[in-house]
Design a protein around this motif. Structure first.
Motif, PDB file in Angstrom:
ATOM      1  N   ASP A 190     -30.568  32.620 -13.125  1.00 43.13           N
ATOM      2  CA  ASP A 190     -29.921  31.680 -14.037  1.00 43.13           C
ATOM      3  C   ASP A 190     -30.625  31.747 -15.382  1.00 43.13           C
ATOM      4  OD1 ASP A 190     -28.186  30.856 -12.126  1.00 43.13           O
ATOM      5  OD2 ASP A 190     -29.047  28.860 -11.840  1.00 43.13           O
ATOM      6  N   GLU A 191     -29.877  31.393 -16.425  1.00 51.74           N
ATOM      7  CA  GLU A 191     -30.468  31.352 -17.768  1.00 51.74           C
ATOM      8  C   GLU A 191     -31.653  30.392 -17.771  1.00 51.74           C
ATOM      9  OE1 GLU A 191     -29.429  32.843 -20.857  1.00 51.74           O
ATOM     10  OE2 GLU A 191     -28.510  34.137 -19.343  1.00 51.74           O
ATOM     11  N   PRO A 192     -32.698  30.715 -18.522  1.00 50.63           N
ATOM     12  CA  PRO A 192     -33.822  29.767 -18.609  1.00 50.63           C
ATOM     13  C   PRO A 192     -33.423  28.487 -19.349  1.00 50.63           C
ATOM     14  CG  PRO A 192     -34.174  31.655 -20.075  1.00 50.63           C
ATOM     15  CD  PRO A 192     -32.940  31.943 -19.284  1.00 50.63           C
ATOM     16  N   ILE A 193     -34.117  27.414 -19.058  1.00 54.25           N
ATOM     17  CA  ILE A 193     -33.999  26.206 -19.878  1.00 54.25           C
ATOM     18  C   ILE A 193     -34.964  26.378 -21.046  1.00 54.25           C
ATOM     19  CG2 ILE A 193     -34.463  23.720 -19.998  1.00 54.25           C
ATOM     20  CD1 ILE A 193     -33.777  23.557 -17.005  1.00 54.25           C
ATOM     21  N   LEU A 194     -34.451  26.239 -22.241  1.00 53.96           N
ATOM     22  CA  LEU A 194     -35.278  26.397 -23.435  1.00 53.96           C
ATOM     23  C   LEU A 194     -35.347  25.070 -24.166  1.00 53.96           C
ATOM     24  CD1 LEU A 194     -33.740  29.745 -24.771  1.00 53.96           C
ATOM     25  CD2 LEU A 194     -35.734  29.460 -23.299  1.00 53.96           C
ATOM     26  N   LEU A 195     -36.528  24.557 -24.297  1.00 49.63           N
ATOM     27  CA  LEU A 195     -36.720  23.319 -25.055  1.00 49.63           C
ATOM     28  C   LEU A 195     -37.457  23.686 -26.337  1.00 49.63           C
ATOM     29  CD1 LEU A 195     -36.573  20.200 -25.192  1.00 49.63           C
ATOM     30  CD2 LEU A 195     -38.751  20.152 -23.990  1.00 49.63           C
ATOM     31  N   LYS A 196     -36.782  23.424 -27.452  1.00 49.09           N
ATOM     32  CA  LYS A 196     -37.337  23.796 -28.769  1.00 49.09           C
ATOM     33  C   LYS A 196     -37.343  22.558 -29.660  1.00 49.09           C
ATOM     34  CE  LYS A 196     -37.312  28.236 -27.735  1.00 49.09           C
ATOM     35  NZ  LYS A 196     -38.583  28.916 -27.439  1.00 49.09           N
ATOM     36  N   GLY A 197     -38.257  21.676 -29.409  1.00 50.48           N
ATOM     37  CA  GLY A 197     -38.317  20.442 -30.194  1.00 50.48           C
ATOM     38  C   GLY A 197     -37.108  19.573 -29.919  1.00 50.48           C
ATOM     39  N   ASN A 198     -36.263  19.366 -30.936  1.00 52.21           N
ATOM     40  CA  ASN A 198     -35.080  18.513 -30.766  1.00 52.21           C
ATOM     41  C   ASN A 198     -33.932  19.234 -30.085  1.00 52.21           C
ATOM     42  OD1 ASN A 198     -36.256  16.334 -32.051  1.00 52.21           O
ATOM     43  ND2 ASN A 198     -35.641  17.090 -34.062  1.00 52.21           N
ATOM     44  N   PHE A 199     -34.061  20.526 -29.934  1.00 56.58           N
ATOM     45  CA  PHE A 199     -32.964  21.328 -29.407  1.00 56.58           C
ATOM     46  C   PHE A 199     -33.270  21.739 -27.967  1.00 56.58           C
ATOM     47  CE2 PHE A 199     -31.475  25.647 -28.506  1.00 56.58           C
ATOM     48  CZ  PHE A 199     -30.114  25.468 -28.630  1.00 56.58           C
ATOM     49  N   ILE A 200     -32.282  21.554 -27.118  1.00 52.12           N
ATOM     50  CA  ILE A 200     -32.482  21.998 -25.737  1.00 52.12           C
ATOM     51  C   ILE A 200     -31.286  22.807 -25.276  1.00 52.12           C
ATOM     52  CG2 ILE A 200     -31.646  19.786 -24.785  1.00 52.12           C
ATOM     53  CD1 ILE A 200     -33.741  20.335 -22.501  1.00 52.12           C
ATOM     54  N   GLN A 201     -31.561  23.928 -24.644  1.00 55.71           N
ATOM     55  CA  GLN A 201     -30.489  24.744 -24.084  1.00 55.71           C
ATOM     56  C   GLN A 201     -30.599  24.725 -22.566  1.00 55.71           C
ATOM     57  OE1 GLN A 201     -29.772  28.691 -25.780  1.00 55.71           O
ATOM     58  NE2 GLN A 201     -29.677  29.433 -23.668  1.00 55.71           N
ATOM     59  N   PHE A 202     -29.615  24.073 -21.942  1.00 52.89           N
ATOM     60  CA  PHE A 202     -29.598  24.009 -20.476  1.00 52.89           C
ATOM     61  C   PHE A 202     -28.863  25.195 -19.906  1.00 52.89           C
ATOM     62  CE2 PHE A 202     -30.541  19.430 -20.874  1.00 52.89           C
ATOM     63  CZ  PHE A 202     -31.569  19.370 -19.971  1.00 52.89           C
TER      64      PHE A 202
END
Ligand SMILES: [Zn+2]
Length: 102
Positions: A90-102
């Motif tokens: 599965d795609e990784p969860i990326l947390l970049k400060g205010n931005f999150i990609q689930f």
């Protein structure tokens, strides 16, 4: 609980992060913890926070064992900059400060 033992890495020094019971369970850079701020940064993240991101992605409650089995590795820059990689491709969860990609 230490669900992610040996899976959580500090992005600054690439070492495994150490689990500590304080604050309800958190991971902290082992280089910083062992050698001090001349050697790495005080990178920390709460275990509960990692688990909550994963359960939000999969929209279900999971046991520590299920969470552990799902996670390949977690790369932490700080508590709001991290990547959670999964074993199932599965795609990784990326947390970049205010931005999150689930
Ligand atoms: Zn480090």
């Amino acid at each position: 609980m230490n669900a992610y033992s040996r899976k959580v890495k500090c992005s600054h020094c690439n070492k495994n992060m150490k689990y500590k019971r304080e604050s309800g369970g958190k991971y902290t850079c082992s280089t910083y913890d062992n050698l001090g701020k001349e050697h790495c940064q005080r990178t920390t993240v709460k275990e509960e926070f990692i688990s909550s991101l994963i359960m939000r992605r999969y929209r279900k409650e999971m046991s520590d064992e299920e969470l552990r089995n799902l996670v390949d590795c977690i790369i932490v820059e700080d508590n709001l900059l991290l990547e959670i990689h999964f074993k199932n491709n599965d795609e990784p969860i990326l947390l970049k400060g205010n931005f999150i990609q689930f």
